[in-house]
Enzyme design. Structure first.
Site, PDB file in Angstrom:
ATOM      1  N   ASP A 156     -10.549   2.845  55.476  1.00 14.31           N
ATOM      2  CA  ASP A 156     -10.803   1.597  54.759  1.00 14.31           C
ATOM      3  C   ASP A 156     -10.511   0.353  55.600  1.00 14.31           C
ATOM      4  O   ASP A 156     -10.658  -0.768  55.118  1.00 14.31           O
ATOM      5  CB  ASP A 156     -10.070   1.552  53.404  1.00 14.31           C
ATOM      6  CG  ASP A 156      -8.620   1.996  53.490  1.00 14.31           C
ATOM      7  OD1 ASP A 156      -8.158   2.333  54.597  1.00 14.31           O
ATOM      8  OD2 ASP A 156      -7.949   1.999  52.447  1.00 14.31           O
TER       9      ASP A 156
ATOM     10  N   HIS B 127       0.564   6.487  49.316  1.00 14.03           N
ATOM     11  CA  HIS B 127       1.452   5.494  48.682  1.00 14.03           C
ATOM     12  C   HIS B 127       2.559   6.117  47.833  1.00 14.03           C
ATOM     13  O   HIS B 127       3.411   5.410  47.301  1.00 14.03           O
ATOM     14  CB  HIS B 127       0.629   4.541  47.797  1.00 14.03           C
ATOM     15  CG  HIS B 127      -0.271   3.632  48.578  1.00 14.03           C
ATOM     16  ND1 HIS B 127       0.198   2.792  49.567  1.00 14.03           N
ATOM     17  CD2 HIS B 127      -1.621   3.433  48.536  1.00 14.03           C
ATOM     18  CE1 HIS B 127      -0.811   2.116  50.092  1.00 14.03           C
ATOM     19  NE2 HIS B 127      -1.933   2.487  49.494  1.00 14.03           N
TER      20      HIS B 127
ATOM     21  N   ASP C 143      -4.671   4.413  57.687  1.00 14.26           N
ATOM     22  CA  ASP C 143      -5.305   3.806  56.509  1.00 14.26           C
ATOM     23  C   ASP C 143      -5.071   2.290  56.591  1.00 14.26           C
ATOM     24  O   ASP C 143      -4.088   1.833  57.177  1.00 14.26           O
ATOM     25  CB  ASP C 143      -4.657   4.377  55.245  1.00 14.26           C
ATOM     26  CG  ASP C 143      -5.314   3.882  53.965  1.00 14.26           C
ATOM     27  OD1 ASP C 143      -6.151   4.612  53.410  1.00 14.26           O
ATOM     28  OD2 ASP C 143      -4.991   2.751  53.522  1.00 14.26           O
TER      29      ASP C 143
ATOM     30  N   HIS D  54      -4.010   0.348  54.504  1.00 15.87           N
ATOM     31  CA  HIS D  54      -2.842  -0.113  53.751  1.00 15.87           C
ATOM     32  C   HIS D  54      -1.570   0.610  54.206  1.00 15.87           C
ATOM     33  O   HIS D  54      -1.634   1.755  54.653  1.00 15.87           O
ATOM     34  CB  HIS D  54      -3.085   0.091  52.251  1.00 15.87           C
ATOM     35  CG  HIS D  54      -4.334  -0.584  51.788  1.00 15.87           C
ATOM     36  ND1 HIS D  54      -5.535   0.095  51.651  1.00 15.87           N
ATOM     37  CD2 HIS D  54      -4.586  -1.883  51.489  1.00 15.87           C
ATOM     38  CE1 HIS D  54      -6.472  -0.766  51.283  1.00 15.87           C
ATOM     39  NE2 HIS D  54      -5.927  -1.964  51.179  1.00 15.87           N
TER      40      HIS D  54
HETATM   41 ZN   LIG Z   1      -6.034   2.181  51.891  1.00 14.70          ZN
END
Ligand SMILES: [Zn+2]
Length: 353
Positions: free
Chosen positions: A292, A171, A207, A209
């Site tokens: 995740d 991120h 991932d 996200h």
């Molecule tokens: Zn994540």
């Protein structure tokens, strides 16, 4: 068959203890804990994988993708926080932000880097969930060294190498950290491969996200292609402000997925991202491996199974590229090792198919 992919490790990665995080103004326990990588290592070692110690690398590798101000902030944040008396006087033993330079607060002006350590945190951090403690910098720096060492192994001839590392990094942009991430290990790895004889590198982020960091860092470069398969931010998921398919272009592909997508849709999305990597002619691959998206994971609703991760891995391995795998998210301690193992076995199978 034993897993032969080298697993790069540093004990220093265990030194970062977030000590919880602040969500909607409330302290919550947080799940980006040292035990995550311990569990992964345990499972991979039991599967026969060789463990390689991370080698130290100079800061230049970090500065290839990050602004020096961010690196210096992270390096000194805890000491300055402590020197300013926040732990002793206020009872706050983690570096946390309280004010942020919203784009419309500063308008066309250039935001000042605040003198106050409490305010300075908000210049570099975009959320309240990413605290800095006494061991954070050493862990963050070691995480980057793990990713760089995995690059070394691949540059030295390994088909694939895996950085078993935390805290995660995907991120983080050039100058802003958040989402439990501090330095962008996958981006650092991609820049390393680029600087060492690879003409076009792809970062494929699976991932759960959005991989907003690499998208932002490499937005104006055509030598690093970025693709991300993630839960749709427009369905209410982190990082909320970006990550839509509309942001896709020549150098970036976003594939947002609906909650409860499951194996079939997720694997099809990974196949699309792999096809795009083939189309742009990448000659090396960095996999931002978050697990995740798993059905058991508390941090996403994508409901992917262990077999799904294995199949996704196969598709990535099928690209036949020198591959650096960097650990990102994954928060179910009972499942995380098996999910990473399934992903790496899939990559290995795909490479040798
Ligand atoms: Zn994540």
């Amino acid at each position: 068959m034993p897993l032969t992919i080298p697993v790069v490790w540093s004990d220093e990665c265990l030194l970062h203890e977030p000590g919880g995080e602040v969500w909607i103004g409330r302290p919550i326990p947080g799940d980006e804990v040292p035990e995550r990588v311990r569990r992964i290592r345990e499972v991979l070692e039991a599967a026969g994988a060789p463990v390689v110690d991370a080698r130290a690398h100079p800061d230049g590798a970090l500065l290839a993708v990050h602004d020096e101000r961010l690196v210096e902030f992270l390096r000194t944040a805890w000491e300055e926080w402590e020197a300013a008396g926040y732990p002793a006087d206020q009872g706050q033993d983690r570096v946390v932000p309280y004010i942020f330079p919203h784009p419309d607060l500063v308008g066309t002006l250039e935001a000042i880097v605040p003198v106050s350590p409490a305010a300075r945190t908000g210049f570099f951090s975009f959320d309240t969930m990413t605290p800095v403690g006494p061991g954070t910098w050493r862990a963050v720096r070691a995480a980057a060294d793990c990713a760089l060492t995995a690059c070394d192994l691949v540059l030295e001839g390994a088909a694939v190498a895996y950085a078993c590392t935390r805290p995660p990094g995907h991120h983080v942009t050039r100058e802003a950290y958040g989402g439990s991430c501090y330095l962008n290990n996958a981006a650092i790895a991609a820049a390393r491969l680029r600087a060492n004889s690879h003409a076009r590198v792809a970062i494929l982020d699976i991932d759960a996200h959005h991989g907003n960091g690499a998208q932002s860092i490499f937005a104006d470069r055509d030598d690093v292609f970025t693709a991300s398969v993630h839960v749709d931010p427009e369905a209410g998921w982190f990082p909320h402000f970006l990550g839509t398919a509309r942001e896709s272009g020549a150098g970036n592909l976003n594939i947002p997925l609906a909650p409860r997508t499951g194996d079939e849709g997720w694997v099809a999305a990974v196949a699309r991202a792999a096809d795009a990597t083939r189309t742009v002619g990448a000659d090396a691959l960095v996999v931002a491996l978050g697990v995740d998206a798993a059905a058991v994971d508390p941090e996403s609703p994508l409901e992917v199974s262990r077999d799904g991760f294995r199949e996704g891995g196969r598709l990535l391995g099928n690209l036949g590229l020198p591959t650096v795998v960097v650990q990102e998210g994954g928060y179910d301690l009972a499942a995380i090792g098996g999910l990473v193992l399934a992903s790496l076995e899939g990559i290995d199978e795909g490479l040798h198919a």
